[in-house]
Design a protein around this motif. Structure first.
Motif, PDB file in Angstrom:
ATOM      1  N   TYR A   1       0.808  -1.223   0.000  1.00 28.23           N
ATOM      2  CA  TYR A   1       0.000   0.000   0.000  1.00 28.23           C
ATOM      3  C   TYR A   1       0.845   1.279   0.000  1.00 28.23           C
ATOM      4  CZ  TYR A   1      -3.630  -3.350   1.265  1.00 28.23           C
ATOM      5  OH  TYR A   1      -4.485  -4.422   1.279  1.00 28.23           O
TER       6      TYR A   1
ATOM      7  N   LEU B   1      -0.682   0.758  -4.106  1.00 27.55           N
ATOM      8  CA  LEU B   1      -1.957   0.157  -4.474  1.00 27.55           C
ATOM      9  C   LEU B   1      -3.034   0.536  -3.466  1.00 27.55           C
ATOM     10  CD1 LEU B   1      -0.795  -3.417  -5.586  1.00 27.55           C
ATOM     11  CD2 LEU B   1      -1.247  -1.414  -7.005  1.00 27.55           C
TER      12      LEU B   1
ATOM     13  N   SER C   1      -9.268  -1.440  -3.369  1.00 33.51           N
ATOM     14  CA  SER C   1      -9.448  -1.983  -4.710  1.00 33.51           C
ATOM     15  C   SER C   1      -9.265  -3.499  -4.702  1.00 33.51           C
ATOM     16  CB  SER C   1      -8.450  -1.349  -5.681  1.00 33.51           C
ATOM     17  OG  SER C   1      -7.127  -1.764  -5.366  1.00 33.51           O
ATOM     18  N   ARG C   2      -9.856  -4.157  -5.718  1.00 36.08           N
ATOM     19  CA  ARG C   2      -9.693  -5.598  -5.840  1.00 36.08           C
ATOM     20  C   ARG C   2      -8.228  -5.966  -6.073  1.00 36.08           C
ATOM     21  NH1 ARG C   2     -13.760  -8.646  -8.036  1.00 36.08           N
ATOM     22  NH2 ARG C   2     -12.271 -10.346  -7.930  1.00 36.08           N
ATOM     23  N   LEU C   3      -7.495  -5.157  -6.878  1.00 31.14           N
ATOM     24  CA  LEU C   3      -6.094  -5.438  -7.153  1.00 31.14           C
ATOM     25  C   LEU C   3      -5.253  -5.293  -5.894  1.00 31.14           C
ATOM     26  CD1 LEU C   3      -3.756  -6.035  -9.079  1.00 31.14           C
ATOM     27  CD2 LEU C   3      -3.645  -3.576  -9.580  1.00 31.14           C
ATOM     28  N   GLY C   4      -5.409  -4.177  -5.189  1.00 30.13           N
ATOM     29  CA  GLY C   4      -4.612  -3.934  -3.993  1.00 30.13           C
ATOM     30  C   GLY C   4      -4.846  -4.977  -2.922  1.00 30.13           C
ATOM     31  N   SER C   5      -6.120  -5.252  -2.617  1.00 30.39           N
ATOM     32  CA  SER C   5      -6.415  -6.239  -1.573  1.00 30.39           C
ATOM     33  C   SER C   5      -6.006  -7.634  -2.007  1.00 30.39           C
ATOM     34  CB  SER C   5      -7.907  -6.202  -1.227  1.00 30.39           C
ATOM     35  OG  SER C   5      -8.698  -6.561  -2.346  1.00 30.39           O
ATOM     36  N   GLY C   6      -6.114  -7.932  -3.323  1.00 28.90           N
ATOM     37  CA  GLY C   6      -5.725  -9.251  -3.800  1.00 28.90           C
ATOM     38  C   GLY C   6      -4.226  -9.489  -3.713  1.00 28.90           C
ATOM     39  N   VAL C   7      -3.415  -8.494  -4.112  1.00 31.33           N
ATOM     40  CA  VAL C   7      -1.955  -8.623  -4.031  1.00 31.33           C
ATOM     41  C   VAL C   7      -1.514  -8.758  -2.579  1.00 31.33           C
ATOM     42  CG1 VAL C   7       0.237  -7.433  -4.415  1.00 31.33           C
ATOM     43  CG2 VAL C   7      -1.518  -7.416  -6.200  1.00 31.33           C
TER      44      VAL C   7
ATOM     45  N   GLY D   1      -7.614 -13.999  -5.858  1.00 31.10           N
ATOM     46  CA  GLY D   1      -8.419 -13.525  -6.972  1.00 31.10           C
ATOM     47  C   GLY D   1      -9.879 -13.336  -6.629  1.00 31.10           C
TER      48      GLY D   1
ATOM     49  N   TRP E   1     -15.034 -11.137  -2.857  1.00 27.09           N
ATOM     50  CA  TRP E   1     -15.974 -10.938  -3.961  1.00 27.09           C
ATOM     51  C   TRP E   1     -17.224 -11.780  -3.746  1.00 27.09           C
ATOM     52  CZ3 TRP E   1     -18.061 -14.433  -7.467  1.00 27.09           C
ATOM     53  CH2 TRP E   1     -18.773 -13.869  -8.524  1.00 27.09           C
TER      54      TRP E   1
END
Length: 353
Positions: free
Chosen positions: A44, A49, A53-59, A246, A250
């Motif tokens: 972060y 990121l 966001s889905r990308l930030g939390s996913g990574v 991924g 969600w």
């Protein structure tokens, strides 16, 4: 010279051995403690990121959970292997099996409640218990209860819905874990556990007896077991966690309210089928449960969904595949899902909304 011979030939003193183990334990604890803030800072702050966001939390989820589960595997498997070296598999099963198995299921489910693991984090403990010779049914009770019922979910559920639904949730979760584990144990599913889990090795060779081993032998066994299991499961570990990252957080709310609403007699079944592919812990899914409850969905349907998410996640099944054969995974899913569906319909009858 074999590994065992090199260990026996070592001139290490007991003081150096215990100092080394103590230092390793401190390093493990520090790494485990800084794992979350370190990856929060990297993902972060340094990479910039967005945590929302889905990308930030996913990574963040992938790197944090990967390190966490590896650390759990290292710590739990090492300790359990050393303890196992003092007791044969046959003796452990004799103590915990047979007429005591029902009591063992209750104790394992209770242990699962007080260990705040998500489904994937509970897998290292599950592997360690199975390797130690604990009956598979008892171990499965722990695997179900650990993510299914935990203190965070209890506190959140009590704050949102009060004592009634909370008590039913805790009671139902324990009953599912005990009954499902006991049922699976009665089916004698040990034949569907990969053989390497039950083997005791030293110097790369399977040994039949642990009698006469030195402390250095037992420590070496722990190190070898950690390395062996990590080599066997690391592809499954990364795939499972990547899949979890991924789909982390969600859930299609509109689809859920349309096909699992109060007017659908198959709503509980739909909720369970929808929950299995997802991945979260009980605390993470609770805001969604509250939002869907506000839209008029029955409590039983929502709790069945939450239980399926946390106890039957697809990433967990991928991790378990390296130690369990497909027949046992399918049986585990079927028995546990049947219990969750039954509880969902019972809740809907007792607490319609």
């Amino acid at each position: 010279m074999s590994v065992a011979e090199r260990v026996r030939a070592s001139t290490r003193t007991p003081t150096r051995r215990w100092v080394g183990l103590g230092a390793a334990a401190v390093v493990w604890a520090v790494l485990y403690g800084v794992n979350l803030p370190f990856w929060d800072w990297v993902v972060y702050d340094r990479l910039g990121l967005d945590p929302a966001s889905r990308l930030g939390s996913g990574v963040q989820f992938f790197v944090y959970d990967s390190v966490k589960i590896v650390l759990l595997l290292v710590g739990i498997i090492f300790v359990v292997t050393v303890l196992r070296s003092f007791m044969s598999v046959e003796r452990t099963r004799a103590l915990l099996g047979g007429r005591r198995e029902g009591v063992g299921n209750v104790m394992a489910a209770g242990l699962g409640v007080i260990t705040p693991f998500c489904s994937c984090s509970a897998v290292p403990a599950f592997i360690g218990f199975v390797a130690a010779g604990v009956p598979i049914g008892v171990t499965l009770s722990f695997l179900i209860a650990s993510p299914l019922v935990n203190e965070v979910a209890i506190a959140l559920l009590f704050g949102m819905f009060g004592i009634g639904p909370t008590a039913l949730y805790v009671g139902a979760g324990l009953v599912i874990a005990v009954v499902a584990g006991f049922t699976l144990g009665r089916l004698h599913v040990e034949k569907w556990v990969e053989p390497f889990v039950f083997e005791t090795r030293l110097g790369g060779k399977v040994i039949d007896s642990t009698f006469g081993l030195t402390w250095d032998d037992r420590i070496q066994m722990g190190i070898e077991e950690v390395a062996s299991i990590l080599r066997k499961i690391w592809p499954y570990l990364l795939v499972g966690i990547a899949l979890g990252a991924g789909i982390h957080g969600w859930a299609p709310q509109d689809f859920f309210t349309r096909f699992a609403g109060a007017g659908n007699p198959f709503a509980v079944l739909v909720a369970v089928l929808l929950g299995i592919p997802l991945y979260s812990n009980a605390a993470g899914v609770m805001p969604l449960v509250q939002a869907l409850h506000d839209k008029g969905l029955p409590m039983g349907t929502l709790l069945a969904f939450m239980m399926a998410v946390v106890a039957l996640s697809l990433p967990e099944m991928i991790l378990l595949r390296r130690v369990l054969k497909p027949q046992l995974i399918a049986t585990f899913i079927g028995v546990t899902a049947a219990g969750i569906i039954a509880v969902g319909y019972l809740f809907n009858a007792v607490i319609p909304l």
